[in-house]
Design a protein around this motif. Structure first.
Motif, PDB file in Angstrom:
ATOM      1  N   ARG A   1      90.496  18.683   2.895  1.00  0.00           N
ATOM      2  CA  ARG A   1      90.344  18.710   1.452  1.00  0.00           C
ATOM      3  C   ARG A   1      89.204  19.629   0.993  1.00  0.00           C
ATOM      4  O   ARG A   1      89.309  20.275  -0.037  1.00  0.00           O
ATOM      5  CB  ARG A   1      90.111  17.282   0.937  1.00  0.00           C
ATOM      6  N   TYR A   2      88.122  19.691   1.762  1.00  0.00           N
ATOM      7  CA  TYR A   2      86.962  20.467   1.309  1.00  0.00           C
ATOM      8  C   TYR A   2      86.735  21.744   2.108  1.00  0.00           C
ATOM      9  O   TYR A   2      85.747  22.448   1.878  1.00  0.00           O
ATOM     10  CB  TYR A   2      85.709  19.585   1.295  1.00  0.00           C
ATOM     11  N   GLY A   3      87.630  22.045   3.036  1.00  0.00           N
ATOM     12  CA  GLY A   3      87.495  23.288   3.785  1.00  0.00           C
ATOM     13  C   GLY A   3      86.241  23.337   4.636  1.00  0.00           C
ATOM     14  O   GLY A   3      85.550  24.356   4.685  1.00  0.00           O
ATOM     15  N   VAL A   4      85.926  22.200   5.236  1.00  0.00           N
ATOM     16  CA  VAL A   4      84.763  22.112   6.114  1.00  0.00           C
ATOM     17  C   VAL A   4      85.305  21.746   7.497  1.00  0.00           C
ATOM     18  O   VAL A   4      86.323  21.054   7.579  1.00  0.00           O
ATOM     19  CB  VAL A   4      83.798  21.001   5.615  1.00  0.00           C
ATOM     20  N   SER A   5      84.651  22.186   8.577  1.00  0.00           N
ATOM     21  CA  SER A   5      85.189  21.854   9.893  1.00  0.00           C
ATOM     22  C   SER A   5      85.178  20.339  10.102  1.00  0.00           C
ATOM     23  O   SER A   5      84.333  19.631   9.543  1.00  0.00           O
ATOM     24  CB  SER A   5      84.375  22.533  10.993  1.00  0.00           C
ATOM     25  N   GLN A   6      86.128  19.875  10.915  1.00  0.00           N
ATOM     26  CA  GLN A   6      86.246  18.430  11.124  1.00  0.00           C
ATOM     27  C   GLN A   6      84.972  17.877  11.766  1.00  0.00           C
ATOM     28  O   GLN A   6      84.511  16.789  11.415  1.00  0.00           O
ATOM     29  CB  GLN A   6      87.473  18.151  11.996  1.00  0.00           C
ATOM     30  N   THR A   7      84.380  18.637  12.673  1.00  0.00           N
ATOM     31  CA  THR A   7      83.168  18.160  13.350  1.00  0.00           C
ATOM     32  C   THR A   7      82.020  17.992  12.350  1.00  0.00           C
ATOM     33  O   THR A   7      81.359  16.960  12.327  1.00  0.00           O
ATOM     34  CB  THR A   7      82.752  19.168  14.456  1.00  0.00           C
ATOM     35  N   SER A   8      81.807  19.003  11.512  1.00  0.00           N
ATOM     36  CA  SER A   8      80.729  18.907  10.516  1.00  0.00           C
ATOM     37  C   SER A   8      80.971  17.736   9.566  1.00  0.00           C
ATOM     38  O   SER A   8      80.039  17.028   9.189  1.00  0.00           O
ATOM     39  CB  SER A   8      80.630  20.181   9.682  1.00  0.00           C
ATOM     40  N   THR A   9      82.242  17.565   9.183  1.00  0.00           N
ATOM     41  CA  THR A   9      82.576  16.464   8.267  1.00  0.00           C
ATOM     42  C   THR A   9      82.280  15.125   8.944  1.00  0.00           C
ATOM     43  O   THR A   9      81.688  14.234   8.335  1.00  0.00           O
ATOM     44  CB  THR A   9      84.074  16.517   7.868  1.00  0.00           C
ATOM     45  N   TRP A  10      82.682  15.002  10.212  1.00  0.00           N
ATOM     46  CA  TRP A  10      82.479  13.739  10.939  1.00  0.00           C
ATOM     47  C   TRP A  10      80.983  13.404  11.023  1.00  0.00           C
ATOM     48  O   TRP A  10      80.575  12.275  10.732  1.00  0.00           O
ATOM     49  CB  TRP A  10      83.091  13.834  12.341  1.00  0.00           C
ATOM     50  N   PHE A  11      80.172  14.411  11.380  1.00  0.00           N
ATOM     51  CA  PHE A  11      78.731  14.157  11.482  1.00  0.00           C
ATOM     52  C   PHE A  11      78.144  13.760  10.128  1.00  0.00           C
ATOM     53  O   PHE A  11      77.341  12.836  10.043  1.00  0.00           O
ATOM     54  CB  PHE A  11      77.993  15.390  12.044  1.00  0.00           C
ATOM     55  N   PHE A  12      78.580  14.453   9.080  1.00  0.00           N
ATOM     56  CA  PHE A  12      78.036  14.118   7.766  1.00  0.00           C
ATOM     57  C   PHE A  12      78.458  12.699   7.349  1.00  0.00           C
ATOM     58  O   PHE A  12      77.642  11.926   6.832  1.00  0.00           O
ATOM     59  CB  PHE A  12      78.476  15.149   6.708  1.00  0.00           C
ATOM     60  N   MET A  13      79.710  12.355   7.622  1.00  0.00           N
ATOM     61  CA  MET A  13      80.182  11.008   7.261  1.00  0.00           C
ATOM     62  C   MET A  13      79.405   9.933   8.037  1.00  0.00           C
ATOM     63  O   MET A  13      79.149   8.846   7.496  1.00  0.00           O
ATOM     64  CB  MET A  13      81.688  10.880   7.529  1.00  0.00           C
ATOM     65  N   GLN A  14      79.019  10.225   9.267  1.00  0.00           N
ATOM     66  CA  GLN A  14      78.206   9.260  10.031  1.00  0.00           C
ATOM     67  C   GLN A  14      76.836   9.080   9.358  1.00  0.00           C
ATOM     68  O   GLN A  14      76.275   7.983   9.382  1.00  0.00           O
ATOM     69  CB  GLN A  14      78.017   9.728  11.480  1.00  0.00           C
ATOM     70  N   LYS A  15      76.332  10.163   8.746  1.00  0.00           N
ATOM     71  CA  LYS A  15      75.051  10.047   8.040  1.00  0.00           C
ATOM     72  C   LYS A  15      75.199   9.186   6.774  1.00  0.00           C
ATOM     73  O   LYS A  15      74.318   8.405   6.440  1.00  0.00           O
ATOM     74  CB  LYS A  15      74.511  11.434   7.686  1.00  0.00           C
TER      75      LYS A  15
ATOM     76  N   ASN B   1      72.314  15.526  14.581  1.00  0.00           N
ATOM     77  CA  ASN B   1      73.620  15.289  15.206  1.00  0.00           C
ATOM     78  C   ASN B   1      73.449  14.716  16.608  1.00  0.00           C
ATOM     79  O   ASN B   1      74.221  13.869  17.047  1.00  0.00           O
ATOM     80  CB  ASN B   1      74.422  16.591  15.258  1.00  0.00           C
ATOM     81  N   LYS B   2      72.407  15.180  17.294  1.00  0.00           N
ATOM     82  CA  LYS B   2      72.155  14.691  18.643  1.00  0.00           C
ATOM     83  C   LYS B   2      71.844  13.182  18.619  1.00  0.00           C
ATOM     84  O   LYS B   2      72.321  12.422  19.451  1.00  0.00           O
ATOM     85  CB  LYS B   2      70.987  15.466  19.244  1.00  0.00           C
ATOM     86  N   GLN B   3      71.054  12.785  17.646  1.00  0.00           N
ATOM     87  CA  GLN B   3      70.733  11.352  17.532  1.00  0.00           C
ATOM     88  C   GLN B   3      72.003  10.540  17.268  1.00  0.00           C
ATOM     89  O   GLN B   3      72.130   9.422  17.769  1.00  0.00           O
ATOM     90  CB  GLN B   3      69.731  11.129  16.390  1.00  0.00           C
ATOM     91  N   ILE B   4      72.920  11.106  16.497  1.00  0.00           N
ATOM     92  CA  ILE B   4      74.176  10.390  16.203  1.00  0.00           C
ATOM     93  C   ILE B   4      74.998  10.237  17.485  1.00  0.00           C
ATOM     94  O   ILE B   4      75.463   9.153  17.804  1.00  0.00           O
ATOM     95  CB  ILE B   4      74.986  11.128  15.109  1.00  0.00           C
ATOM     96  N   VAL B   5      75.132  11.327  18.235  1.00  0.00           N
ATOM     97  CA  VAL B   5      75.936  11.309  19.457  1.00  0.00           C
ATOM     98  C   VAL B   5      75.321  10.347  20.483  1.00  0.00           C
ATOM     99  O   VAL B   5      76.017   9.555  21.102  1.00  0.00           O
ATOM    100  CB  VAL B   5      76.055  12.729  20.063  1.00  0.00           C
TER     101      VAL B   5
END
Ligand SMILES: [Zn+2]
Length: 299
Positions: free
Chosen positions: A102-116, A291-295
């Motif tokens: 929907r927002y034209g952002v990579s899935q990985t970046s979106t996933w990390f942001f959603m975790q935040k 992102n490292k802290q999330i992973v």
């Protein structure tokens, strides 16, 4: 700039039409009680162009996103605001796959942001459940999801849920915790973190709850295949569908974040008008995570 209220996406885009306006919004609310320099704690400073603050004392220049959960968001603040808008106002769970398209952002970046965003949705643990509270364990994933009670299937993820009910047995608030097993040791944290010792707690007859009776007012009743915990099982059903509609695999390491997001929205169903703004404020007031802290689950 007034704080944004409501669930109307057209109004949302009209009021926050680009990155620049979103930055101005964040700057206004980050320092709504006045500027404090993050380096030297001085209150003397002025706003520069690009909505950054310049400290008169140590000459540090700080952006609105610095030291917040928006720190280093690479795809622009408007998209970030939109993702928070979607996550806080839609009634269904949303996946990083959907939002990345929907927002034209990579899935990985979106996933990390959603975790935040989910990090900001974690409970402060300041307002424990009171009065009438029903507690039970359940599983997600694997077969036989409809089955009540404890399952020992290792593929399933185990959880414990506490539901606060009104006198008329309407759901007020919910907390869910991922657990490794059904031992008293694993059942205890949800009590310590989310249930007041004054609460009137009901559980099924599982012996794991017995030692907790020393501290909590627990009445153990027969579950009767879930009939005595009707509202709780409706919520469990919703949690399972919530997790099921996420197309990406939800690992055991991350499932707590999804439980937090689910509970956050249930617990704020009375404040839908302000949920987006209050989530933005939680993100602004939260220290950044990488992102490292999330992973590595270091946060
Ligand atoms: Zn300073």
């Amino acid at each position: 700039m007034e704080q944004f209220e409501g669930k109307n996406i057209l109004n949302f885009v009209k009021e926050l039409p680009n990155d620049d306006v979103c930055k101005a919004y964040l700057t206004k609310y980050k320092w709504q009680d006045g500027f404090t320099c993050s380096k030297c704690q001085s209150h003397k400073g002025c706003m520069k162009k690009d909505h950054k603050y310049h400290c008169y004392n140590c000459h540090h220049v700080e952006s609105a996103t610095a030291n917040t959960l928006f720190h280093k968001v690479k795809f622009g603040l408007q998209k970030a605001f939109c993702i928070v808008f979607e996550m806080t106002t839609s009634s269904k769970s949303l996946s990083s796959v959907q939002l990345s398209e929907r927002y034209g952002v990579s899935q990985t970046s979106t996933w990390f942001f959603m975790q935040k965003v989910r990090k900001a949705m974690e409970s402060s643990k300041k307002y424990p459940l009171e009065d009438l509270v029903h507690v039970d364990e359940f599983t997600v994933g694997g077969k036989e999801e409809g089955k009540q009670g404890r399952s020992y299937d290792s593929k399933k993820k185990k959880a414990i849920i506490a539901v606060e009910l009104t006198n008329k047995h309407q759901v007020k608030r919910v907390y869910i915790k991922s657990i490794d097993d059904y031992s008293c040791k694993s059942l205890t944290p949800i009590f310590e973190e989310h249930i007041a010792t004054s609460a009137k707690v009901f559980t099924d007859k599982w012996r794991g709850y017995e030692p907790l009776k020393d501290t909590y007012d627990i009445t153990q009743i027969k579950s009767d295949n879930g009939k005595n915990f009707k509202k709780l099982h409706i919520i469990v059903h919703q949690v399972r569908s919530w997790i099921r509609t996420i197309p990406t695999h939800v690992s055991k390491d991350h499932i707590q974040k999804y439980f937090d997001e689910f509970s956050y929205r249930i617990n704020r169903s009375q404040s839908k008008k302000t949920i987006w703004h209050s989530t933005i404020m939680k993100m602004v007031n939260h220290k950044p995570i990488t992102n490292k802290q999330i992973v590595c689950k270091l946060n």
